[in-house]
Design a protein around this motif. Structure first.
Motif, PDB file in Angstrom:
ATOM      1  N   VAL A  83      46.022  29.398  48.392  1.00 37.65           N
ATOM      2  CA  VAL A  83      44.784  30.114  48.073  1.00 37.65           C
ATOM      3  C   VAL A  83      44.894  30.714  46.673  1.00 37.65           C
ATOM      4  CG1 VAL A  83      44.302  30.665  50.489  1.00 37.65           C
ATOM      5  CG2 VAL A  83      45.620  32.266  49.102  1.00 37.65           C
ATOM      6  N   PRO A  84      43.754  30.940  46.000  1.00 41.65           N
ATOM      7  CA  PRO A  84      43.791  31.594  44.677  1.00 41.65           C
ATOM      8  C   PRO A  84      44.328  33.014  44.794  1.00 41.65           C
ATOM      9  CG  PRO A  84      41.668  30.522  45.067  1.00 41.65           C
ATOM     10  CD  PRO A  84      42.395  30.524  46.376  1.00 41.65           C
ATOM     11  N   LYS A 102      45.221  36.882  34.797  1.00 42.54           N
ATOM     12  CA  LYS A 102      45.119  35.446  34.533  1.00 42.54           C
ATOM     13  C   LYS A 102      46.378  34.794  35.089  1.00 42.54           C
ATOM     14  CE  LYS A 102      42.274  35.962  30.371  1.00 42.54           C
ATOM     15  NZ  LYS A 102      42.177  35.698  28.902  1.00 42.54           N
ATOM     16  N   ILE A 103      46.250  34.172  36.257  1.00 42.51           N
ATOM     17  CA  ILE A 103      47.390  33.604  36.968  1.00 42.51           C
ATOM     18  C   ILE A 103      47.284  32.093  36.972  1.00 42.51           C
ATOM     19  CG2 ILE A 103      48.654  33.574  39.159  1.00 42.51           C
ATOM     20  CD1 ILE A 103      47.384  36.257  39.816  1.00 42.51           C
ATOM     21  N   LYS A 104      48.352  31.437  36.577  1.00 43.05           N
ATOM     22  CA  LYS A 104      48.366  29.983  36.585  1.00 43.05           C
ATOM     23  C   LYS A 104      48.273  29.466  38.010  1.00 43.05           C
ATOM     24  CE  LYS A 104      51.447  29.728  32.564  1.00 43.05           C
ATOM     25  NZ  LYS A 104      52.792  29.288  32.099  1.00 43.05           N
ATOM     26  N   LYS A 105      47.570  28.365  38.179  1.00 40.40           N
ATOM     27  CA  LYS A 105      47.509  27.730  39.496  1.00 40.40           C
ATOM     28  C   LYS A 105      48.805  26.982  39.756  1.00 40.40           C
ATOM     29  CE  LYS A 105      42.495  27.087  39.741  1.00 40.40           C
ATOM     30  NZ  LYS A 105      41.405  26.090  39.889  1.00 40.40           N
ATOM     31  N   ASN A 158      40.231  40.910  46.680  1.00 37.65           N
ATOM     32  CA  ASN A 158      39.458  41.102  47.908  1.00 37.65           C
ATOM     33  C   ASN A 158      40.168  42.002  48.916  1.00 37.65           C
ATOM     34  OD1 ASN A 158      37.286  39.504  47.069  1.00 37.65           O
ATOM     35  ND2 ASN A 158      38.288  37.619  47.731  1.00 37.65           N
ATOM     36  N   THR A 159      41.487  41.866  49.031  1.00 38.39           N
ATOM     37  CA  THR A 159      42.207  42.739  49.964  1.00 38.39           C
ATOM     38  C   THR A 159      42.120  44.193  49.530  1.00 38.39           C
ATOM     39  OG1 THR A 159      44.276  42.227  48.780  1.00 38.39           O
ATOM     40  CG2 THR A 159      43.818  40.985  50.796  1.00 38.39           C
ATOM     41  N   THR A 175      48.377  23.658  44.504  1.00 38.88           N
ATOM     42  CA  THR A 175      46.963  24.009  44.564  1.00 38.88           C
ATOM     43  C   THR A 175      46.137  23.100  43.676  1.00 38.88           C
ATOM     44  OG1 THR A 175      47.545  26.307  44.995  1.00 38.88           O
ATOM     45  CG2 THR A 175      45.307  25.869  44.239  1.00 38.88           C
ATOM     46  N   SER A 176      46.636  22.841  42.446  1.00 44.64           N
ATOM     47  CA  SER A 176      45.898  22.001  41.507  1.00 44.64           C
ATOM     48  C   SER A 176      45.748  20.600  42.050  1.00 44.64           C
ATOM     49  CB  SER A 176      46.638  21.978  40.161  1.00 44.64           C
ATOM     50  OG  SER A 176      46.715  23.274  39.629  1.00 44.64           O
TER      51      SER A 176
END
Length: 442
Positions: free
Chosen positions: A68-69, A186-189, A76-77, A193-194
């Protein structure tokens, strides 16, 4: 430090500090509020059960966090926790605050929190260079335990001055700020996930269903492998003992408000929590200087928890309150030491690609008995004095240490210096993927 020139790390680090402050103050406020509203350790036992039960989710969280992103999960949490915390002050203001409402909100908040810490630790390698990871993890660990100490030190005073309900309001504000900070990350995927995203775009509708089935199959396979590393190796003996110790911890924390109330009230409650946090932190800080890695793991754990159990049980029989706090705090020193040691062993012995899953499984397994311990402690607290329940918990911890001394499997564990991936391989390879077995080494 160079690491603080990394904007993403600074955002994540400050957000983690705010999260830790909120969690620490909330945990203290919730237990005291439940005891104050319900007037019985039975309610604190239920509260402890409901707050700790979601830890089992950590067994499942490892593989899912990779899918998950992370930024969305963190934001959201925090937002949901902030909104949930606001319910208590509103209920108090409009005069419909009950112990049942607090007990309803408690497991929801705890469930949300189970995802935050693993997600943050998973994000670190995506925002730091490899050479900075050790420093980043160390800063997170020190901040985490240091905040526990600070918050426990002032929580009793804050409850007396502001009231437990007001702490909910301030915690809510902290979580809102944390969400704003995490939103700027800014977090790399991850590659996984990619790749999944690319496949979903190119495949037809029927292929998507197959991809989902494959993903779920991979998810459960990863989870079972994490469990297998902990349950199908000689470390299972340590895990069984830790389950008993954590059950004793759950029972102790459940009756702690009543015990502290008999000694002087909320301020003593905060001092006892501060003492336990200080003991754990001091153990973690001093471990690298004690050169314990050369000792056999089994003897190290046995000795540590024999000392811990003895101090744990004897603390409540000391004649002065300050001595109760001091001895109880010392009882947590060995736990701080062994926490560092066991994490080091897992990091050395587990392949890097499985590390997150195994750490989540280890945390979930070790905490699985705490909800039951909370219920038992709360029930016993209705019949017996809190001091008697705490003394009994100390005796249980001491019994685990004695068991490890006489158990040949535990005595045969190598020293942390001699643990590597080859040590785990014969046991994990011997168990088929279709089942997760608990067995001893020959």
């Amino acid at each position: 430090m160079e690491i603080f020139k990394n904007r993403n790390f600074v955002l994540l680090f400050i957000g983690r500090i705010l999260t830790n402050i909120g969690d620490s103050l909330y945990a203290v406020a919730a237990m005291w509020l439940v005891y104050d509203l319900g007037g019985s350790t039975l309610y604190t036992g239920i509260a402890g059960f409901l707050s700790i039960l979601p830890r089992i989710i950590q067994i499942l969280s490892g593989p899912m966090i990779d899918r998950v992103p992370l930024r969305g999960l963190l934001v959201n949490t925090q937002l949901v926790q902030a909104l949930m915390l606001l319910i208590i002050p509103l209920a108090f203001y409009f005069d419909f605050l009950t112990v049942g409402l607090v007990l309803t909100i408690t497991p929801i908040l705890s469930t949300l929190n189970m995802w935050v810490y693993p997600a943050q630790m998973t994000a670190l390698p995506r925002i730091l260079e490899k050479r900075q990871l050790t420093q980043g993890n160390s800063l997170f660990s020190i901040a985490n335990q240091g905040i526990d100490v600070a918050c426990n030190a002032i929580s009793g005073v804050l409850i007396v001055v502001l009231g437990a309900v007001s702490l909910y309001l301030w915690n809510s504000a902290g979580f809102f700020i944390g969400a704003l900070l995490f939103a700027q990350l800014k977090i790399k995927k991850s590659t996984k996930t990619s790749d999944n995203n690319d496949n979903n775009i190119s495949e037809a509708s029927s292929s998507k269903s197959k991809s989902i089935r494959n993903t779920m199959g991979s998810y459960w396979s990863d989870m079972k492998e994490g469990l297998r590393y902990m349950l199908a190796t000689p470390l299972a003996r340590i895990q069984i003992g830790i389950i008993v110790i954590n059950a004793a911890g759950g029972a102790t924390f459940t009756v702690m408000p009543a015990f502290a109330d008999s000694l002087g009230g909320a301020s003593i409650y905060g001092m006892l929590l501060m003492a336990s946090a200080c003991g754990s932190l001091l153990g973690a800080i001093l471990t690298p200087y004690m050169k314990l890695e050369r000792l056999p793991l089994g003897y190290l754990f046995a000795g540590a928890f024999c000392l811990s159990g003895a101090a744990w049980g004897l603390s409540v029989f000391t004649p002065w309150t300050w001595l109760v706090v001091l001895v109880y705090g010392l009882a947590w020193f060995p736990g701080g030491v062994t926490n560092v040691i066991i994490i080091s062993v897992i990091q050395k012995a587990i392949p890097e690609k499985r590390l997150g899953t195994v750490l989540a499984a280890a945390s979930g397994i070790s905490g699985i008995a705490m909800p039951l311990g909370s219920l038992i402690g709360g029930t016993l607290g209705v019949v017996f004095a809190g001091s008697s329940v705490i003394a009994g918990c100390g005796a249980a911890v001491l019994a685990v240490g004695i068991f490890w001394i006489f158990d040949p499997m535990t005595r045969g564990l190598p020293s942390p210096d001699h643990v590597d991936e080859e040590w785990f391989a014969p046991y994990t390879n011997a168990v088929p993927d279709e089942s997760v077995a608990l067995h001893s080494a020959p």
